[in-house]
Design a protein around this motif. Structure first.
Motif, PDB file in Angstrom:
ATOM      1  N   LYS A 214      45.966  18.380  37.937  1.00  0.00           N
ATOM      2  CA  LYS A 214      45.944  19.438  38.956  1.00  0.00           C
ATOM      3  C   LYS A 214      44.982  19.119  40.091  1.00  0.00           C
ATOM      4  CE  LYS A 214      47.177  23.170  35.772  1.00  0.00           C
ATOM      5  NZ  LYS A 214      46.786  24.491  35.221  1.00  0.00           N
ATOM      6  N   ASN A 215      44.375  17.923  40.055  1.00  0.00           N
ATOM      7  CA  ASN A 215      43.405  17.551  41.091  1.00  0.00           C
ATOM      8  C   ASN A 215      42.315  18.608  41.242  1.00  0.00           C
ATOM      9  OD1 ASN A 215      44.913  15.277  41.531  1.00  0.00           O
ATOM     10  ND2 ASN A 215      45.324  15.681  43.689  1.00  0.00           N
ATOM     11  N   THR A 216      41.880  19.147  40.116  1.00  0.00           N
ATOM     12  CA  THR A 216      40.954  20.272  40.153  1.00  0.00           C
ATOM     13  C   THR A 216      39.747  20.017  39.264  1.00  0.00           C
ATOM     14  OG1 THR A 216      42.793  21.804  40.570  1.00  0.00           O
ATOM     15  CG2 THR A 216      40.716  22.761  39.788  1.00  0.00           C
ATOM     16  N   VAL A 217      38.591  20.385  39.779  1.00  0.00           N
ATOM     17  CA  VAL A 217      37.365  20.365  38.984  1.00  0.00           C
ATOM     18  C   VAL A 217      36.868  21.800  38.882  1.00  0.00           C
ATOM     19  CG1 VAL A 217      35.913  19.862  41.010  1.00  0.00           C
ATOM     20  CG2 VAL A 217      35.082  19.331  38.720  1.00  0.00           C
ATOM     21  N   TYR A 218      36.361  22.158  37.718  1.00  0.00           N
ATOM     22  CA  TYR A 218      35.950  23.532  37.434  1.00  0.00           C
ATOM     23  C   TYR A 218      34.453  23.593  37.148  1.00  0.00           C
ATOM     24  CZ  TYR A 218      40.986  23.982  36.565  1.00  0.00           C
ATOM     25  OH  TYR A 218      42.344  23.956  36.685  1.00  0.00           O
ATOM     26  N   LEU A 219      33.903  24.780  37.350  1.00  0.00           N
ATOM     27  CA  LEU A 219      32.537  25.046  36.919  1.00  0.00           C
ATOM     28  C   LEU A 219      32.533  26.403  36.233  1.00  0.00           C
ATOM     29  CD1 LEU A 219      29.633  23.889  36.978  1.00  0.00           C
ATOM     30  CD2 LEU A 219      29.210  25.396  38.937  1.00  0.00           C
ATOM     31  N   GLN A 220      32.401  26.382  34.923  1.00  0.00           N
ATOM     32  CA  GLN A 220      32.282  27.619  34.149  1.00  0.00           C
ATOM     33  C   GLN A 220      30.808  27.993  34.111  1.00  0.00           C
ATOM     34  OE1 GLN A 220      34.688  29.627  32.641  1.00  0.00           O
ATOM     35  NE2 GLN A 220      32.953  31.013  32.299  1.00  0.00           N
ATOM     36  N   MET A 221      30.500  29.161  34.616  1.00  0.00           N
ATOM     37  CA  MET A 221      29.110  29.617  34.714  1.00  0.00           C
ATOM     38  C   MET A 221      28.925  30.825  33.817  1.00  0.00           C
ATOM     39  SD  MET A 221      28.455  29.164  38.800  1.00  0.00           S
ATOM     40  CE  MET A 221      29.461  30.560  39.218  1.00  0.00           C
ATOM     41  N   ASN A 222      28.100  30.675  32.801  1.00  0.00           N
ATOM     42  CA  ASN A 222      27.787  31.754  31.863  1.00  0.00           C
ATOM     43  C   ASN A 222      26.320  32.111  31.962  1.00  0.00           C
ATOM     44  OD1 ASN A 222      30.468  31.602  30.896  1.00  0.00           O
ATOM     45  ND2 ASN A 222      29.881  30.083  29.358  1.00  0.00           N
ATOM     46  N   SER A 223      25.978  33.259  31.410  1.00  0.00           N
ATOM     47  CA  SER A 223      24.580  33.715  31.407  1.00  0.00           C
ATOM     48  C   SER A 223      23.971  33.623  32.794  1.00  0.00           C
ATOM     49  CB  SER A 223      23.758  32.893  30.410  1.00  0.00           C
ATOM     50  OG  SER A 223      24.295  32.990  29.109  1.00  0.00           O
ATOM     51  N   LEU A 224      24.697  34.117  33.761  1.00  0.00           N
ATOM     52  CA  LEU A 224      24.262  34.014  35.156  1.00  0.00           C
ATOM     53  C   LEU A 224      22.946  34.741  35.385  1.00  0.00           C
ATOM     54  CD1 LEU A 224      27.719  34.405  36.877  1.00  0.00           C
ATOM     55  CD2 LEU A 224      26.155  32.474  37.188  1.00  0.00           C
ATOM     56  N   LYS A 225      22.165  34.183  36.316  1.00  0.00           N
ATOM     57  CA  LYS A 225      20.875  34.750  36.690  1.00  0.00           C
ATOM     58  C   LYS A 225      20.872  35.020  38.191  1.00  0.00           C
ATOM     59  CE  LYS A 225      18.529  31.846  33.246  1.00  0.00           C
ATOM     60  NZ  LYS A 225      17.472  30.825  33.044  1.00  0.00           N
ATOM     61  N   PRO A 226      20.056  35.945  38.653  1.00  0.00           N
ATOM     62  CA  PRO A 226      19.987  36.195  40.096  1.00  0.00           C
ATOM     63  C   PRO A 226      19.674  34.932  40.890  1.00  0.00           C
ATOM     64  CG  PRO A 226      18.920  37.974  38.916  1.00  0.00           C
ATOM     65  CD  PRO A 226      19.260  36.924  37.887  1.00  0.00           C
ATOM     66  N   GLU A 227      18.920  34.029  40.333  1.00  0.00           N
ATOM     67  CA  GLU A 227      18.585  32.793  41.051  1.00  0.00           C
ATOM     68  C   GLU A 227      19.756  31.824  41.155  1.00  0.00           C
ATOM     69  OE1 GLU A 227      16.922  34.183  38.468  1.00  0.00           O
ATOM     70  OE2 GLU A 227      16.099  32.617  37.132  1.00  0.00           O
ATOM     71  N   ASP A 228      20.879  32.140  40.528  1.00  0.00           N
ATOM     72  CA  ASP A 228      22.096  31.347  40.712  1.00  0.00           C
ATOM     73  C   ASP A 228      22.844  31.751  41.975  1.00  0.00           C
ATOM     74  OD1 ASP A 228      22.632  31.591  37.167  1.00  0.00           O
ATOM     75  OD2 ASP A 228      21.820  29.881  38.276  1.00  0.00           O
ATOM     76  N   THR A 229      22.404  32.806  42.630  1.00  0.00           N
ATOM     77  CA  THR A 229      23.031  33.251  43.861  1.00  0.00           C
ATOM     78  C   THR A 229      22.964  32.165  44.925  1.00  0.00           C
ATOM     79  OG1 THR A 229      22.577  35.589  43.439  1.00  0.00           O
ATOM     80  CG2 THR A 229      22.907  34.932  45.742  1.00  0.00           C
ATOM     81  N   ALA A 230      24.125  31.774  45.436  1.00  0.00           N
ATOM     82  CA  ALA A 230      24.211  30.680  46.412  1.00  0.00           C
ATOM     83  C   ALA A 230      25.662  30.503  46.825  1.00  0.00           C
ATOM     84  CB  ALA A 230      23.689  29.378  45.808  1.00  0.00           C
ATOM     85  N   VAL A 231      25.862  29.686  47.836  1.00  0.00           N
ATOM     86  CA  VAL A 231      27.207  29.199  48.150  1.00  0.00           C
ATOM     87  C   VAL A 231      27.391  27.899  47.372  1.00  0.00           C
ATOM     88  CG1 VAL A 231      28.799  28.436  49.938  1.00  0.00           C
ATOM     89  CG2 VAL A 231      27.153  30.254  50.428  1.00  0.00           C
ATOM     90  N   TYR A 232      28.481  27.797  46.648  1.00  0.00           N
ATOM     91  CA  TYR A 232      28.753  26.644  45.796  1.00  0.00           C
ATOM     92  C   TYR A 232      29.812  25.759  46.451  1.00  0.00           C
ATOM     93  CZ  TYR A 232      25.979  28.533  42.002  1.00  0.00           C
ATOM     94  OH  TYR A 232      24.935  28.987  41.224  1.00  0.00           O
ATOM     95  N   TYR A 233      29.548  24.458  46.421  1.00  0.00           N
ATOM     96  CA  TYR A 233      30.420  23.461  47.016  1.00  0.00           C
ATOM     97  C   TYR A 233      30.721  22.358  45.999  1.00  0.00           C
ATOM     98  CZ  TYR A 233      28.378  25.352  51.359  1.00  0.00           C
ATOM     99  OH  TYR A 233      27.943  26.167  52.372  1.00  0.00           O
ATOM    100  N   CYS A 234      31.841  21.681  46.193  1.00  0.00           N
ATOM    101  CA  CYS A 234      32.076  20.458  45.428  1.00  0.00           C
ATOM    102  C   CYS A 234      32.098  19.273  46.386  1.00  0.00           C
ATOM    103  CB  CYS A 234      33.360  20.539  44.614  1.00  0.00           C
ATOM    104  SG  CYS A 234      34.868  20.679  45.573  1.00  0.00           S
ATOM    105  N   ASN A 235      31.812  18.108  45.834  1.00  0.00           N
ATOM    106  CA  ASN A 235      31.812  16.878  46.615  1.00  0.00           C
ATOM    107  C   ASN A 235      31.688  15.712  45.641  1.00  0.00           C
ATOM    108  OD1 ASN A 235      31.359  14.913  48.825  1.00  0.00           O
ATOM    109  ND2 ASN A 235      30.905  16.740  50.031  1.00  0.00           N
ATOM    110  N   GLY A 236      31.702  14.515  46.183  1.00  0.00           N
ATOM    111  CA  GLY A 236      31.539  13.345  45.351  1.00  0.00           C
ATOM    112  C   GLY A 236      30.090  13.137  44.941  1.00  0.00           C
ATOM    113  N   ARG A 237      29.858  12.106  44.154  1.00  0.00           N
ATOM    114  CA  ARG A 237      28.511  11.814  43.662  1.00  0.00           C
ATOM    115  C   ARG A 237      27.521  11.620  44.811  1.00  0.00           C
ATOM    116  NH1 ARG A 237      26.544   9.064  38.985  1.00  0.00           N
ATOM    117  NH2 ARG A 237      28.658   8.481  38.358  1.00  0.00           N
ATOM    118  N   TYR A 238      27.972  10.956  45.857  1.00  0.00           N
ATOM    119  CA  TYR A 238      27.073  10.654  46.980  1.00  0.00           C
ATOM    120  C   TYR A 238      27.304  11.593  48.161  1.00  0.00           C
ATOM    121  CZ  TYR A 238      26.481   6.569  44.079  1.00  0.00           C
ATOM    122  OH  TYR A 238      26.233   5.749  43.012  1.00  0.00           O
TER     123      TYR A 238
END
Length: 114
Positions: A75-99
């Motif tokens: 599916k050309n898709t990468v996922y991020l399962q986020m559990n036990s979230l904390k207020p400090e996880d608040t952010a804009v999330y992006y994907c990209n390559g290693r570099y």
């Protein structure tokens, strides 16, 4: 040109869960290490997690044990399962390559309330 499209963000309460998705265009997907990064207001963009083409994963200490990165090459898709979230996880999330060499997508906003 590689295009990355993130989705799945939203508002969650502390202790809750969200699942982010990133669809990557192009034939690079199956052979490419991909990662998730985040940027909180007033802070620099930081590494969250990555996964190699073979499935090896690596996590930032701040999310280890709470977040899980995975990929579906069909599916050309990468996922991020986020559990036990904390207020400090608040952010804009992006994907990209290693570099971080691909054009950045628009990101997906994650807001965690206490």
């Amino acid at each position: 040109q590689v295009q990355l499209v993130e989705s799945g963000g939203g508002l969650a309460q502390a202790g809750g869960s969200l699942r982010l998705s990133c669809v990557a265009s192009g034939s690079i997907f199956s052979s490419t290490t991909l990662g998730w990064y985040r940027q909180a207001p007033g802070k620099e963009r930081e590494f969250v997690a990555l996964i190699t083409s073979g499935g090896t994963t690596n996590y930032a200490d701040s999310v280890k044990g709470r977040f899980t990165i995975s990929r579906d090459n069909a599916k050309n898709t990468v996922y991020l399962q986020m559990n036990s979230l904390k207020p400090e996880d608040t952010a804009v999330y992006y994907c990209n390559g290693r570099y971080r060499t691909y054009p950045w997508g628009q990101g997906t906003q994650v807001t965690v309330s206490s």
